[in-house]
Design a protein around this motif. Structure first.
Motif, PDB file in Angstrom:
ATOM      1  N   MET A  29      -1.820  14.435  -9.671  1.00 16.20           N
ATOM      2  CA  MET A  29      -2.551  13.911  -8.513  1.00 16.20           C
ATOM      3  C   MET A  29      -2.341  14.790  -7.285  1.00 16.20           C
ATOM      4  N   GLU A  30      -1.599  15.893  -7.473  1.00 13.51           N
ATOM      5  CA  GLU A  30      -1.294  16.805  -6.360  1.00 13.51           C
ATOM      6  C   GLU A  30      -0.752  16.046  -5.153  1.00 13.51           C
ATOM      7  N   LEU A  31       0.189  15.125  -5.415  1.00  9.71           N
ATOM      8  CA  LEU A  31       0.836  14.424  -4.309  1.00  9.71           C
ATOM      9  C   LEU A  31       1.598  15.434  -3.461  1.00  9.71           C
ATOM     10  N   PRO A  32       1.492  15.328  -2.134  1.00  8.71           N
ATOM     11  CA  PRO A  32       2.193  16.287  -1.279  1.00  8.71           C
ATOM     12  C   PRO A  32       3.712  16.107  -1.299  1.00  8.71           C
ATOM     13  N   THR A  57       9.987   8.965   7.814  1.00  6.68           N
ATOM     14  CA  THR A  57       9.649   9.759   6.633  1.00  6.68           C
ATOM     15  C   THR A  57       8.151   9.684   6.349  1.00  6.68           C
ATOM     16  N   PHE A  58       7.590   8.482   6.464  1.00  5.19           N
ATOM     17  CA  PHE A  58       6.158   8.285   6.214  1.00  5.19           C
ATOM     18  C   PHE A  58       5.327   9.168   7.141  1.00  5.19           C
ATOM     19  N   LEU A  59       5.626   9.135   8.431  1.00  5.15           N
ATOM     20  CA  LEU A  59       4.879   9.967   9.383  1.00  5.15           C
ATOM     21  C   LEU A  59       5.123  11.449   9.120  1.00  5.15           C
ATOM     22  N   GLY A  60       6.356  11.778   8.740  1.00  2.00           N
ATOM     23  CA  GLY A  60       6.690  13.171   8.439  1.00  2.00           C
ATOM     24  C   GLY A  60       5.855  13.716   7.286  1.00  2.00           C
ATOM     25  N   VAL A  61       5.667  12.893   6.248  1.00  2.00           N
ATOM     26  CA  VAL A  61       4.855  13.320   5.110  1.00  2.00           C
ATOM     27  C   VAL A  61       3.416  13.575   5.561  1.00  2.00           C
ATOM     28  N   TRP A  62       2.864  12.649   6.352  1.00  2.00           N
ATOM     29  CA  TRP A  62       1.473  12.810   6.822  1.00  2.00           C
ATOM     30  C   TRP A  62       1.320  14.021   7.731  1.00  2.00           C
ATOM     31  N   ASP A  63       2.387  14.398   8.416  1.00  2.00           N
ATOM     32  CA  ASP A  63       2.300  15.530   9.338  1.00  2.00           C
ATOM     33  C   ASP A  63       2.632  16.860   8.678  1.00  2.00           C
ATOM     34  N   THR A  64       2.967  16.843   7.382  1.00  2.00           N
ATOM     35  CA  THR A  64       3.210  18.083   6.654  1.00  2.00           C
ATOM     36  C   THR A  64       1.890  18.834   6.493  1.00  2.00           C
ATOM     37  N   PRO A  65       1.869  20.138   6.825  1.00  2.00           N
ATOM     38  CA  PRO A  65       0.606  20.886   6.711  1.00  2.00           C
ATOM     39  C   PRO A  65       0.006  20.756   5.312  1.00  2.00           C
ATOM     40  N   GLY A  66      -1.272  20.435   5.265  1.00  4.09           N
ATOM     41  CA  GLY A  66      -1.970  20.329   3.988  1.00  4.09           C
ATOM     42  C   GLY A  66      -1.896  18.961   3.351  1.00  4.09           C
ATOM     43  N   ALA A  67      -0.909  18.161   3.762  1.00  6.87           N
ATOM     44  CA  ALA A  67      -0.706  16.865   3.105  1.00  6.87           C
ATOM     45  C   ALA A  67      -1.796  15.860   3.478  1.00  6.87           C
ATOM     46  N   ARG A  68      -2.216  15.917   4.738  1.00  5.35           N
ATOM     47  CA  ARG A  68      -3.117  14.879   5.244  1.00  5.35           C
ATOM     48  C   ARG A  68      -4.420  14.789   4.453  1.00  5.35           C
ATOM     49  N   GLU A  69      -5.056  15.955   4.217  1.00  3.38           N
ATOM     50  CA  GLU A  69      -6.331  15.976   3.486  1.00  3.38           C
ATOM     51  C   GLU A  69      -6.151  15.324   2.113  1.00  3.38           C
ATOM     52  N   ARG A  70      -5.048  15.703   1.449  1.00  2.00           N
ATOM     53  CA  ARG A  70      -4.811  15.195   0.103  1.00  2.00           C
ATOM     54  C   ARG A  70      -4.598  13.676   0.125  1.00  2.00           C
ATOM     55  N   LEU A  71      -3.817  13.201   1.109  1.00  2.00           N
ATOM     56  CA  LEU A  71      -3.527  11.765   1.195  1.00  2.00           C
ATOM     57  C   LEU A  71      -4.787  10.979   1.554  1.00  2.00           C
ATOM     58  N   VAL A  72      -5.592  11.519   2.477  1.00  3.84           N
ATOM     59  CA  VAL A  72      -6.854  10.850   2.808  1.00  3.84           C
ATOM     60  C   VAL A  72      -7.729  10.766   1.557  1.00  3.84           C
ATOM     61  N   GLY A  73      -7.742  11.848   0.781  1.00  7.70           N
ATOM     62  CA  GLY A  73      -8.511  11.853  -0.467  1.00  7.70           C
ATOM     63  C   GLY A  73      -8.043  10.772  -1.429  1.00  7.70           C
ATOM     64  N   LEU A  74      -6.726  10.592  -1.518  1.00  5.91           N
ATOM     65  CA  LEU A  74      -6.180   9.565  -2.415  1.00  5.91           C
ATOM     66  C   LEU A  74      -6.552   8.166  -1.939  1.00  5.91           C
ATOM     67  N   ILE A  75      -6.484   7.934  -0.612  1.00  2.54           N
ATOM     68  CA  ILE A  75      -6.875   6.625  -0.075  1.00  2.54           C
ATOM     69  C   ILE A  75      -8.354   6.385  -0.344  1.00  2.54           C
ATOM     70  N   ARG A  76      -9.179   7.410  -0.126  1.00  4.34           N
ATOM     71  CA  ARG A  76     -10.617   7.262  -0.381  1.00  4.34           C
ATOM     72  C   ARG A  76     -10.883   6.853  -1.823  1.00  4.34           C
ATOM     73  N   SER A  77     -10.228   7.539  -2.789  1.00  5.61           N
ATOM     74  CA  SER A  77     -10.438   7.187  -4.191  1.00  5.61           C
ATOM     75  C   SER A  77      -9.992   5.761  -4.459  1.00  5.61           C
ATOM     76  N   ALA A  78      -8.799   5.412  -3.948  1.00 13.33           N
ATOM     77  CA  ALA A  78      -8.246   4.089  -4.246  1.00 13.33           C
ATOM     78  C   ALA A  78      -9.127   2.980  -3.667  1.00 13.33           C
ATOM     79  N   VAL A  79      -9.790   3.267  -2.546  1.00 16.74           N
ATOM     80  CA  VAL A  79     -10.604   2.247  -1.880  1.00 16.74           C
ATOM     81  C   VAL A  79     -11.988   2.141  -2.531  1.00 16.74           C
ATOM     82  N   THR A  80     -12.458   3.239  -3.140  1.00 12.78           N
ATOM     83  CA  THR A  80     -13.834   3.219  -3.648  1.00 12.78           C
ATOM     84  C   THR A  80     -13.928   3.103  -5.175  1.00 12.78           C
TER      85      THR A  80
END
Lengths: 205, 205
Positions: free
Chosen positions: A77-80, A105-128
């Motif tokens: 799933m290419e989790l960051p 830690t949660f905010l730190g993960v989201w602020d890791t370069p490159g992580a945000r796009e991937r996490l948003v993508g995962l939320i989008r899939s899970a919601v749709t």
């Protein structure tokens, strides 16, 4: 294993039929099979063995590359971040500052370069997509909800942890996806300071 | 206005070309234009006048049918509740029990028959389509964040309210969309009891 992919020149990126798969090719084959398996069966019903069968490789090879099912999931799933590594770091020091460690830690993960796009993508899939929701639900239950609840050690720990999860997921949604101000531009330390005591109370009060 | 649609028999549901539009047809025309306007321009930059122009009707007619822009938005997006009506009911009695009223009302809306599918649909759009996110962000800022922050009456009220919004949106996501247990089956009163004090502290502590 012969390294067919490594040996091939850039001009011939695709291996000839019948030639044994190279290391990185095999790894990719396993990851592709894992994505399909997790996506169709969910996390709980997929196994190292079923992924190996789908990828037409020996289960020992899947173990060799990815060690555990949750590591395989994180890679596929290419989790960051790998929750299996992260969670012990959060709960290890005990429950006293658990609220602050979770939020930071949660905010730190989201602020890791490159992580945000991937996490948003995962939320989008899970919601749709229902299958993606099931997969994420089972994975989160297994690697996050279970261990953190155990660290809390109360009969209602799981409900407490899901309420905290709701606060954190909602925070990500409002701050990074909907970008609602002033939350979107708020300072990380300010958010931690406001939410940490509340998260701590939800967990242990 | 002639009531062409009302007068027409069930056998001839579509009006003949050139015949003046009926009441319900005009209303539908306005709603279709509003959805397109809000979706492409966002909430802030759309006006009763711009929707009227897009629907090719007189602005007075849009006012007549929908009174305000936020009512028009609520109708066009088929919101299960009209926040312009709901928000005064929540903040009217004062800030003392605001936490409990917010959590209870929020869960009440989600538990209204038919509302859940619509709300999940709105979250899906906002998470996957940038224009929908902008539209929802502007609408929420205008009809919810603004009035509730004003009721709190502190310099950092908006940040406080967005953090509470994050808790509530995350709750909906975990309970109704991801259906993570034990939160998905938890009793409404139990959730209110756990979250209300925390929401209250986030707002007024």
């Amino acid at each position: 294993m012969p390294t067919a992919r490594g040996a091939a020149s850039a001009a011939t990126p695709r291996r000839r039929p019948g030639r044994p798969a190279g290391k990185s090719e095999t790894r990719q084959q396993i990851l592709d099979a894992a994505r399909t398996e997790f996506g169709s069966k969910g996390y709980d019903r997929s196994t190292i063995r079923s992924v190996a069968a789908a990828a037409e490789v020996d289960p020992a090879l899947v173990h060799h590359y990815f060690r555990t099912k949750s590591d395989l999931f994180a890679a596929a799933m290419e989790l960051p971040v790998n929750p299996r590594v992260l969670v012990p770091a959060i709960i290890g020091p005990g429950v006293d500052d658990l609220g602050e460690r979770l939020v930071r830690t949660f905010l730190g993960v989201w602020d890791t370069p490159g992580a945000r796009e991937r996490l948003v993508g995962l939320i989008r899939s899970a919601v749709t997509v229902d299958e993606a929701a099931q997969m994420m639900r089972e994975f989160l239950t297994h690697v996050l909800l279970g261990p953190v609840s155990e660290a809390i050690g109360r009969p209602d720990a799981r409900l407490r942890v899901t309420l905290v999860g709701a606060q954190l997921v909602g925070l990500a949604l409002m701050r990074y996806v909907l970008e609602l101000e002033p939350l979107a531009s708020a300072d990380t330390d300010d958010i931690v300071e406001r939410l940490a005591p509340h998260v701590q109370r939800l967990l242990t009060d």
